[in-house]
Design a protein around this motif. Structure first.
Motif, PDB file in Angstrom:
ATOM      1  N   VAL B   4       3.174   7.883   3.036  1.00 11.75           N
ATOM      2  CA  VAL B   4       3.171   6.731   2.890  1.00 11.75           C
ATOM      3  C   VAL B   4       4.050   6.300   2.940  1.00 11.75           C
ATOM      4  O   VAL B   4       4.851   6.968   1.229  1.00 11.75           O
ATOM      5  CB  VAL B   4       1.811   6.410   1.220  1.00 11.75           C
ATOM      6  N   VAL B 167       8.412  -7.591   1.667  1.00 13.75           N
ATOM      7  CA  VAL B 167       6.809  -7.360   1.903  1.00 13.75           C
ATOM      8  C   VAL B 167       6.488  -6.244   2.947  1.00 13.75           C
ATOM      9  O   VAL B 167       5.345  -5.705   3.099  1.00 13.75           O
ATOM     10  CB  VAL B 167       5.958  -9.151   3.128  1.00 13.75           C
ATOM     11  N   HIS B 170      10.116  -2.918   0.971  1.00 13.89           N
ATOM     12  CA  HIS B 170       9.745  -1.936  -0.012  1.00 13.89           C
ATOM     13  C   HIS B 170       7.896  -2.233  -0.370  1.00 13.89           C
ATOM     14  O   HIS B 170       7.537  -1.999  -2.028  1.00 13.89           O
ATOM     15  CB  HIS B 170       9.824  -2.885  -1.990  1.00 13.89           C
ATOM     16  N   THR B 171       6.605  -1.997   0.168  1.00 15.31           N
ATOM     17  CA  THR B 171       5.957  -1.953   0.267  1.00 15.31           C
ATOM     18  C   THR B 171       5.627  -0.917   0.970  1.00 15.31           C
ATOM     19  O   THR B 171       5.988  -0.648   2.502  1.00 15.31           O
ATOM     20  CB  THR B 171       5.107  -3.284   0.959  1.00 15.31           C
ATOM     21  N   ALA B 172       4.536  -0.089   0.548  1.00 14.16           N
ATOM     22  CA  ALA B 172       4.515   1.064   1.009  1.00 14.16           C
ATOM     23  C   ALA B 172       3.152   1.206   1.387  1.00 14.16           C
ATOM     24  O   ALA B 172       2.390   0.893   0.182  1.00 14.16           O
ATOM     25  CB  ALA B 172       4.615   2.224  -0.264  1.00 14.16           C
ATOM     26  N   GLU B 173       3.308   1.828   2.969  1.00 14.92           N
ATOM     27  CA  GLU B 173       1.811   2.028   3.174  1.00 14.92           C
ATOM     28  C   GLU B 173       1.659   2.951   4.245  1.00 14.92           C
ATOM     29  O   GLU B 173       2.779   3.579   4.320  1.00 14.92           O
ATOM     30  CB  GLU B 173       1.541   0.894   4.520  1.00 14.92           C
ATOM     31  N   PRO B 174      -0.053   4.059   4.986  1.00 12.82           N
ATOM     32  CA  PRO B 174       0.450   4.616   5.959  1.00 12.82           C
ATOM     33  C   PRO B 174       0.675   4.448   7.103  1.00 12.82           C
ATOM     34  O   PRO B 174       1.279   3.185   7.541  1.00 12.82           O
ATOM     35  CB  PRO B 174      -0.693   5.006   5.458  1.00 12.82           C
ATOM     36  N   SER B 269       0.090 -10.189  10.603  1.00 10.88           N
ATOM     37  CA  SER B 269      -0.695 -10.295   9.517  1.00 10.88           C
ATOM     38  C   SER B 269      -1.756 -10.632   9.147  1.00 10.88           C
ATOM     39  O   SER B 269      -2.884 -10.411   9.188  1.00 10.88           O
ATOM     40  CB  SER B 269       0.611  -8.938   9.003  1.00 10.88           C
ATOM     41  N   THR B 270      -1.168 -11.274   7.614  1.00  9.61           N
ATOM     42  CA  THR B 270      -2.088 -12.488   7.438  1.00  9.61           C
ATOM     43  C   THR B 270      -2.681 -12.822   8.248  1.00  9.61           C
ATOM     44  O   THR B 270      -3.517 -13.703   7.907  1.00  9.61           O
ATOM     45  CB  THR B 270      -1.183 -12.904   5.994  1.00  9.61           C
ATOM     46  N   ILE B 273      -6.039 -12.253   9.998  1.00 13.00           N
ATOM     47  CA  ILE B 273      -7.146 -12.164   9.021  1.00 13.00           C
ATOM     48  C   ILE B 273      -7.781 -13.211   9.056  1.00 13.00           C
ATOM     49  O   ILE B 273      -8.451 -13.929   9.164  1.00 13.00           O
ATOM     50  CB  ILE B 273      -6.903 -11.993   7.050  1.00 13.00           C
TER      51      ILE B 273
ATOM     52  N   LYS C  19       2.762   3.648  -6.433  1.00 11.12           N
ATOM     53  CA  LYS C  19       2.891   4.371  -5.365  1.00 11.12           C
ATOM     54  C   LYS C  19       1.898   5.850  -5.863  1.00 11.12           C
ATOM     55  O   LYS C  19       1.347   6.534  -4.140  1.00 11.12           O
ATOM     56  CB  LYS C  19       4.493   4.944  -4.957  1.00 11.12           C
ATOM     57  N   ALA C  22      -1.712   5.613  -5.298  1.00 11.22           N
ATOM     58  CA  ALA C  22      -1.834   4.579  -3.621  1.00 11.22           C
ATOM     59  C   ALA C  22      -1.850   5.526  -2.477  1.00 11.22           C
ATOM     60  O   ALA C  22      -3.097   6.254  -2.169  1.00 11.22           O
ATOM     61  CB  ALA C  22      -0.435   3.784  -2.843  1.00 11.22           C
ATOM     62  N   VAL C  23      -1.305   7.049  -3.190  1.00 10.52           N
ATOM     63  CA  VAL C  23      -1.121   7.900  -1.966  1.00 10.52           C
ATOM     64  C   VAL C  23      -2.095   8.999  -2.121  1.00 10.52           C
ATOM     65  O   VAL C  23      -2.795   9.324  -1.413  1.00 10.52           O
ATOM     66  CB  VAL C  23       0.022   9.101  -2.339  1.00 10.52           C
ATOM     67  N   PHE C  26      -4.627   7.249  -0.086  1.00 13.79           N
ATOM     68  CA  PHE C  26      -4.662   7.830   1.061  1.00 13.79           C
ATOM     69  C   PHE C  26      -5.131   9.020   1.029  1.00 13.79           C
ATOM     70  O   PHE C  26      -5.559   9.411   2.134  1.00 13.79           O
ATOM     71  CB  PHE C  26      -3.249   7.817   1.117  1.00 13.79           C
ATOM     72  N   TYR C  31      -6.704   3.435   3.266  1.00 13.18           N
ATOM     73  CA  TYR C  31      -5.929   2.332   3.412  1.00 13.18           C
ATOM     74  C   TYR C  31      -5.869   2.403   2.633  1.00 13.18           C
ATOM     75  O   TYR C  31      -5.747   1.718   1.553  1.00 13.18           O
ATOM     76  CB  TYR C  31      -5.963   1.234   4.665  1.00 13.18           C
ATOM     77  N   VAL C  32      -3.873   1.854   2.291  1.00 11.42           N
ATOM     78  CA  VAL C  32      -3.158   1.499   0.779  1.00 11.42           C
ATOM     79  C   VAL C  32      -2.252   0.000   1.311  1.00 11.42           C
ATOM     80  O   VAL C  32      -1.315   0.623   2.271  1.00 11.42           O
ATOM     81  CB  VAL C  32      -2.795   3.041  -0.094  1.00 11.42           C
ATOM     82  N   GLN C  33      -1.896  -0.073   0.074  1.00 12.46           N
ATOM     83  CA  GLN C  33      -0.614  -0.959   0.152  1.00 12.46           C
ATOM     84  C   GLN C  33       0.424  -1.237  -0.842  1.00 12.46           C
ATOM     85  O   GLN C  33      -0.421  -1.775  -2.195  1.00 12.46           O
ATOM     86  CB  GLN C  33      -1.218  -2.183   1.138  1.00 12.46           C
ATOM     87  N   SER C  34       1.248  -0.664  -1.407  1.00 13.20           N
ATOM     88  CA  SER C  34       1.942  -0.741  -2.945  1.00 13.20           C
ATOM     89  C   SER C  34       3.392  -1.374  -3.009  1.00 13.20           C
ATOM     90  O   SER C  34       4.161  -1.055  -2.110  1.00 13.20           O
ATOM     91  CB  SER C  34       1.422   1.202  -3.475  1.00 13.20           C
ATOM     92  N   PHE C  35       2.697  -2.025  -4.037  1.00 13.21           N
ATOM     93  CA  PHE C  35       4.734  -2.718  -3.471  1.00 13.21           C
ATOM     94  C   PHE C  35       4.897  -3.088  -5.274  1.00 13.21           C
ATOM     95  O   PHE C  35       4.066  -3.266  -5.825  1.00 13.21           O
ATOM     96  CB  PHE C  35       4.542  -4.054  -2.537  1.00 13.21           C
ATOM     97  N   PRO C  36       6.145  -3.166  -5.518  1.00 12.61           N
ATOM     98  CA  PRO C  36       6.501  -3.724  -7.121  1.00 12.61           C
ATOM     99  C   PRO C  36       6.401  -4.969  -6.697  1.00 12.61           C
ATOM    100  O   PRO C  36       6.412  -5.960  -5.757  1.00 12.61           O
ATOM    101  CB  PRO C  36       8.378  -2.938  -6.496  1.00 12.61           C
ATOM    102  N   ILE C  58      -4.969  -2.686   6.134  1.00 11.62           N
ATOM    103  CA  ILE C  58      -4.258  -3.463   5.473  1.00 11.62           C
ATOM    104  C   ILE C  58      -3.628  -5.061   6.263  1.00 11.62           C
ATOM    105  O   ILE C  58      -2.759  -4.768   6.085  1.00 11.62           O
ATOM    106  CB  ILE C  58      -3.885  -3.608   4.037  1.00 11.62           C
ATOM    107  N   GLN C  59      -4.221  -6.348   6.890  1.00 14.57           N
ATOM    108  CA  GLN C  59      -3.573  -6.958   6.841  1.00 14.57           C
ATOM    109  C   GLN C  59      -3.127  -7.686   6.183  1.00 14.57           C
ATOM    110  O   GLN C  59      -2.006  -8.778   6.818  1.00 14.57           O
ATOM    111  CB  GLN C  59      -4.452  -8.005   8.581  1.00 14.57           C
ATOM    112  N   LEU C  60      -3.315  -8.396   4.671  1.00 16.69           N
ATOM    113  CA  LEU C  60      -3.207  -9.097   3.845  1.00 16.69           C
ATOM    114  C   LEU C  60      -1.778  -9.069   3.518  1.00 16.69           C
ATOM    115  O   LEU C  60      -2.102  -8.184   3.073  1.00 16.69           O
ATOM    116  CB  LEU C  60      -4.001  -9.502   3.117  1.00 16.69           C
ATOM    117  N   ARG C  61      -1.261  -9.758   3.677  1.00 15.36           N
ATOM    118  CA  ARG C  61       0.722  -8.960   3.251  1.00 15.36           C
ATOM    119  C   ARG C  61       1.381 -10.259   2.528  1.00 15.36           C
ATOM    120  O   ARG C  61       2.722 -11.848   2.723  1.00 15.36           O
ATOM    121  CB  ARG C  61       1.435  -8.771   4.029  1.00 15.36           C
ATOM    122  N   GLU C 161       4.545  12.570  -4.909  1.00 16.81           N
ATOM    123  CA  GLU C 161       5.189  12.049  -5.377  1.00 16.81           C
ATOM    124  C   GLU C 161       6.094  12.296  -6.212  1.00 16.81           C
ATOM    125  O   GLU C 161       6.844  11.308  -6.799  1.00 16.81           O
ATOM    126  CB  GLU C 161       4.722  10.947  -4.886  1.00 16.81           C
TER     127      GLU C 161
END
Lengths: 581, 384, 182
Positions: B4, B167, B170-174, B269-270, B273, C19, C22-23, C26, C31-36, C58-61, C161
């Motif tokens: 991630v 977006v 700074h966004t963490a994802e696998p 990406s959005t 959907i 985070k 999220a892990v 995971f 599926y995860v999406q972590s953000f500030p 996750i496609q929603l951004r 982490e």
């Protein structure tokens, strides 16, 4: 060498605008309208040096740590660097271009340093080679005579020097106290001249033991007997016991004779002799008062000497003029008049005039008169003219008598060591020209430094080598962008209370580090020191560095004559001239 | 290895796996963590890359131009004002045909001062001769960097890899991280054409007279024209090794749709959907993702728009006086075709404002409802 | 899809908490999406962090506007900011507080849980007495009350982490798991 590449099709071209060969085929030198060239010019110091030293040359070598090379370079012109580094009044420094930037280079200190350091590294000077058959006689072993002997010996003449005193050196030995010029320094430099095969015969006085006619074996004669006669004041009582001339007193002291003079000594005069006497007397533990008829400003003695004298306790009374030495025996009573200064006289100094009825009395155990020296010329043969107290010579130093030349204090009113050395060199060149049937005046004119009167013998001895353009480099011709202000380094002086204990030298030689620093301050006016500004700035890479050359060369195949090297040369060693059409 | 990680970390992994020799960069939000990550790795000795500290982005690119000319693989990253400051050197890099890879984290250019996502920084460098590749997610960021070096070093043009501020950055994802061996098998060492060689000194980028300048620019254009084929080969090769590919564009949604939605970056990406939802509602819609902005994929687009009547473009950028630049490029691509769908040019999300599913749907609805747009610029989400 | 919002103060570690969580998800195959919260962070100022979790990619951004649950690292924020803004009804509000959940009855329509993460952090030597690091402990409590993620996954994630005191942090999470009140 590559060839010019032209492309007809895009496909032949490289991917990027990159050179595929060299551009040597493009001789851009053909575009040039003005031509830069390396040309060493005359630095103002050398032009101002009466002895004609290659000053910027020797300082450049000093800056590179080449003490021996520097020493040898000075001695191309002057056999007395150790002497001059100490006693010369260094007119070079007042002309130094660095003086317009911060402070002049301490040239005298560097010369002394080189003279003191290099001989330790150097072998004895070699002989000048097989002597010619011509013999030259030199009368007087002072700086003029010995300089002449030195250069004549280098020109391979058989030289004999006749000296009336028991020791050689003339005024250097008789007139200069040892706290200013240690005798070992003088002896070393004299013996270096002797080592060239010069014979010095002492105790032989012209007129007394020797007549000019006795010198028939010699094809040329150089008269350099100096100015040894003290001028009198022409006042009552000056011939009495307890009154002595300054020069005679110095001679006695320098020949280690004891003089009874009591405690309080009055010295009359404002020149270097007066100062030398006063400082010597102080060193004998006595009190010295100088009486001078003008003011401090007009005093002809060197400023440094006056300052050192005052430090050491010498009293100077200005604007007093003795008119009578009272009392025949025992302590003296000097009757003086107070003076005031009126308008300037022909010497440019304000004339002292007595204030009526201002008589005053000064008591002293001993009175020394140091009112100047004149030549003693009773020996002068017929045909040698005298005028205004000196032997009259032509520009080449020749007198009215064929084969007889004169120089030094005998033939000049500029009575300094450096002038004497310069005149000896001139005589050597003139005598050589005379003996070799050349036009002596022509020879001298060809070897002037700048516009003269200083002369260089280097080009005469080494024809074709590194001749300098006589143009004297001005401050405006230098590029100050490349210099940083740096403090002038001077010699250190020993403490006053140590100095007056005896006749040890007052100032000390620079250390190696300090000498290097000071030498690096030199602009090297008109002298290439391989700083490589030209090489770095040339936009066409047309400055060629050649190991075997002293300086660089311009590659005229490609130099476009932009003049950047000329502009960026910090020291005016590059000239620019119109291309010949 | 699957981890991630943020978009900026994905960039750093891409750089490490590409065995970059020289990195030079100047920090700027939101790119900073890329430089932090790399410089820490280099300082700790874990990454054998030379990091050249510089005082500006202009110097960073200048330093890379020198390094790349010298024949090594180079990388920099920047954003916004930093990219603008590099502008002159961007031209230089492409004119000198140096395969430098630059990551630009899309950020608005002020004023008003703004640190959030906006493509105006990168699209305004469209004429500098750089290849530009936009990314949708962190996996694509990492993969695109590996591909970028291969493309750059094949056609000898620099590549800008673009990702959205925050977006992605700074966004963490696998993210699936290839091993260094896998990366090596894809990307051979860089062999420069005219390396600096002291034995054979050369002048580079020497003055070129009007006699030849045109030809050099012609060569740049020809190299650009090679990109579609080269990039496709690289992408195919990548797919065969890693099972992932991206294409210059991607069409998704209904086949033979009447309405197409064209987007780039994370908006795609959005949008996926939204398109899915609208298809389920029975709308004849499909999406087009533009990954490669330079050279602009006109042919690829034209191949996939058969039958479409309308194309809605959402631009997260603005060329004032014209409108959204993607829409503008699309219009230019379509002009020479007989069949020209209506182009609806939406401008939205400037300065980091969210382009939400609702907004995207609004754009599609507008396009459905209007036979033609009411202007060259359709402001989406404007506070009226 | 589950959306979680963290409220903290700059320097408390809300972003790291997001985070780490999220892990943890995971590791459980999600599926995860972590953000500030995108923007500038200042120490002490209220900050937010977000987490999306979904079995599908996750496609929603976009930002999270209507979270399913919220986690509050500092109870003083409740008076300062509208922590429940957009929170879905019946969502969990997990608060770092020594007080029982009923203290926060003003937050109507949500499930309240409290955990004294500060004491746990101090007890485990995390951070300093004046500035305890509570972000790992509170995740253990979240595991318990939400039942969405196992505490073992959280412990594993912490080990991966969190840069320092991995054991103490993991222990704090487990203690919070046991001590959370709801």
């Amino acid at each position: 060498m590559g060839k010019q590449i032209t492309f007809k099709r895009e496909s032949e071209m490289p991917m990027i605008s990159v050179s595929l060969g060299d551009m040597e085929w493009n001789k851009t030198g053909a575009w040039r309208t003005q031509r830069p060239f390396y040309e060493e010019k005359t630095p103002p110091c050398s032009a101002a040096c009466p002895a004609g030293n290659d000053i910027s040359g020797f300082i450049l070598k000093t800056a590179k740590g080449d003490w021996e090379g520097a020493w040898n370079l000075i001695r191309e012109e002057n056999p007395f660097p150790g002497v001059c580094g100490r006693v010369c009044f260094h007119p070079c420094e007042s002309k130094c271009n660095r003086g317009s930037f911060d402070e002049p280079i301490a040239i005298h200190a560097l010369e002394r340093f080189v003279a003191d350091f290099a001989p330790r590294l150097s072998k004895k000077t070699g002989k000048a080679g097989e002597k010619r058959k011509e013999k030259v006689a030199i009368i007087g072993s002072g700086p003029a005579g010995m300089s002449s002997a030195y250069h004549l010996a280098r020109l391979r003449y058989d030289v004999t020097v006749f000296e009336s005193f028991p020791l050689a050196g003339g005024m250097l030995r008789m007139g200069i106290p040892s706290y200013r010029l240690p005798r070992d320094v003088l002896d070393r430099e004299l013996s270096n001249i002797e080592a060239l095969g010069v014979e010095i015969r002492t105790g032989i006085s012209l007129g007394e033991h020797l007549k000019l006619e006795d010198l028939k074996d010699y094809q040329a004669i150089f008269l350099s007997t100096g100015a040894h006669r003290s001028r009198g004041l022409h006042i009552q009582g000056e011939k009495e016991k307890g009154v002595l001339s300054g020069l005679d007193l110095l001679k006695k002291m320098n020949l280690s004779k004891r003089i009874k003079m009591g405690e309080k000594i009055a010295i009359i005069g404002g020149g270097n002799t007066a100062i030398d006497v006063a400082r010597s007397v102080i060193r004998l533990g006595k009190k010295a008062t100088i009486l001078y008829r003008r003011s401090r400003e007009e005093m002809p003695a060197f400023e440094d000497e006056i300052l050192e004298a005052l430090e050491e306790g010498v009293k100077i009374r200005y604007l007093v003029n003795p008119i009578r030495v009272g009392q025949k025996d025992g302590p003296k009573r000097l009757e003086c008049l107070r003076m005031e200064l009126s308008e300037k006289d022909e010497s440019g100094r304000r004339r002292p005039v007595p204030i009526p009825h201002s008589n005053l009395f000064i008591d002293a155990d001993y009175v020394v008169i140091a009112a100047g020296e004149e030549i003693g010329a009773s020996f002068l043969p017929e045909g040698a003219e005298k005028r205004e107290g000196i032997v009259l010579t032509r520009r080449d130093g020749s007198t009215g008598i064929k084969g007889v030349f004169a120089g030094g204090d005998l033939a000049s009113n500029q009575r300094t060591v450096a002038h004497a050395i310069g005149s000896g060199k001139k005589a050597a060149m003139a005598i050589d020209a005379f003996l070799q049937g050349k036009d002596a005046e022509e020879v001298i004119i060809q070897h002037l430094i700048g516009e003269g009167p200083s002369l260089s013998i280097f080009g005469y001895l080494h024809p074709g080598e590194r001749l300098r353009n006589p143009h004297v480099v001005t401050f405006e011709e230098l590029n100050m962008d490349y210099f940083e202000p740096a403090k002038r380094q001077g010699e250190s002086k020993s403490a006053v209370k140590e100095r007056i204990k005896g006749f040890n030298e007052v100032s000390s030689t620079l250390s190696e580090g300090v000498a290097l620093e000071e030498a690096e301050r030199c602009f090297g006016c008109g002298t290439c020191n391989e700083c490589e500004n030209c090489y770095v700035f040339c936009p066409d890479g047309s400055i060629l560095k050649r190991e075997e050359l002293f300086s660089h060369q311009v590659d005229y195949d490609y130099c476009k004559g932009c003049g950047i090297c000329f502009t960026e040369c910090p020291r005016g060693a590059i000239s620019l001239k119109e291309e010949a059409k | 290895m699957r981890r991630v990680i943020t978009g900026n970390q994905a960039v750093a992994y891409g750089v490490i796996l590409s065995r970059v020799d020289v990195v030079s960069a100047y920090p700027i939000t939101p790119q900073t963590t890329i430089v932090e990550e790399l410089s820490e790795l280099i300082a700790s000795g874990r990454l054998k890359t030379r990091f050249l500290k510089v005082e500006s982005e202009h110097s960073a690119m200048a330093a890379l131009i020198g390094a790349s000319t010298g024949g090594v693989r180079t990388f920099t990253a920047t954003s916004s004002h930093g990219l603008a400051y590099m502008h002159e050197m961007l031209h230089w890099a492409s004119g000198a045909r140096l395969p430098i890879v630059l990551v630009n984290v899309n950020r608005a250019i002020g004023p008003p001062w703004n640190i959030w996502g906006d493509q105006s920084d990168s699209v305004s460098q469209r004429d500098t001769g750089w290849i530009q590749l936009y990314c949708e997610n962190n996996q694509e960021v990492l993969d695109t960097i590996l591909q970028a070096y291969l493309i750059a070093e094949t056609v000898r043009l620099p590549v800008m890899v673009v990702l959205d501020a925050f977006v992605l950055s700074h966004t963490a994802e696998p993210v699936e991280i290839p091993s260094i061996e896998e990366a090596d098998s894809l990307l051979p060492p860089f062999c420069p054409d005219y390396p600096i060689d002291t034995q054979e000194p050369r002048s580079y980028s020497v003055i070129t007279t009007p006699d030849y300048f045109l030809e050099f620019r012609y060569k740049v254009q020809k190299a650009m024209e090679e990109v579609p084929e080269v990039a496709k080969k690289v992408d195919d090769e990548f797919r065969s090794r890693f099972g992932r590919s991206y294409g210059a564009i991607e069409r998704y949604g209904k086949k033979e749709a009447e309405l197409l939605l064209m987007t780039s970056g994370t908006v795609t990406s959005t949008s996926r959907i939204v398109i899915k939802k609208l298809m389920e509602k029975g709308l004849s819609v499909a999406g087009i993702k533009i990954k490669r902005f330079r050279p602009f994929p006109s042919e690829e687009i034209c191949e996939v728009i058969q039958g479409a009547k309308k194309i809605a473009v959402i631009d997260r950028n603005l060329s004032a006086g014209v409108g959204g630049i993607f829409a503008q490029e699309l219009r230019a691509s379509l002009y020479s075709r007989e069949e020209r769908p209506q182009v609806f040019g939406f401008v939205s999300g400037l300065g980091g404002r969210d382009i939400t599913p609702a907004l995207i749907e609004e754009a599609v609805q507008y396009t459905v409802e209007h036979p033609q747009p009411e202007g060259d610029i359709l402001w989406l989400g404007l506070k009226k | 899809m589950i959306e979680i919002r963290f409220h903290g103060r700059g320097g408390q570690g809300a972003v790291v908490a997001s985070k780490v969580l999220a892990v943890a998800f995971f590791h459980e195959g999600l599926y995860v999406q972590s953000f500030p919260a995108f923007g500038v962070e200042r120490r002490g100022a209220p900050v937010m962090a977000f987490l999306r979790v979904d079995p599908e990619p996750i496609q929603l951004r976009v930002n999270i506007y209507e979270p399913d649950h919220i986690i509050v690292l500092d109870p003083t924020l409740i008076a300062a900011v509208d922590v429940t803004s957009g929170l879905k009804p019946n969502g969990w509000v997990l608060i770092n507080s020594a007080h029982p959940p009923k203290t926060f009855q003003t937050l109507k329509g949500y499930r309240i849980a409290t955990i004294d993460a500060t004491s746990i952090a101090i007890r485990n030597g995390l951070g300093s007495r004046t500035n305890p690091i509570v972000n790992t402990a509170i995740l253990g409590a979240f595991s318990k009350v939400s039942g969405l993620v196992g505490v073992d996954s959280i412990a594993l994630s912490i080990r991966e982490e969190v840069p320092g005191k991995k054991n103490e942090n993991a222990k704090a999470a487990r203690e919070a798991y046991n001590e959370v009140k709801y």
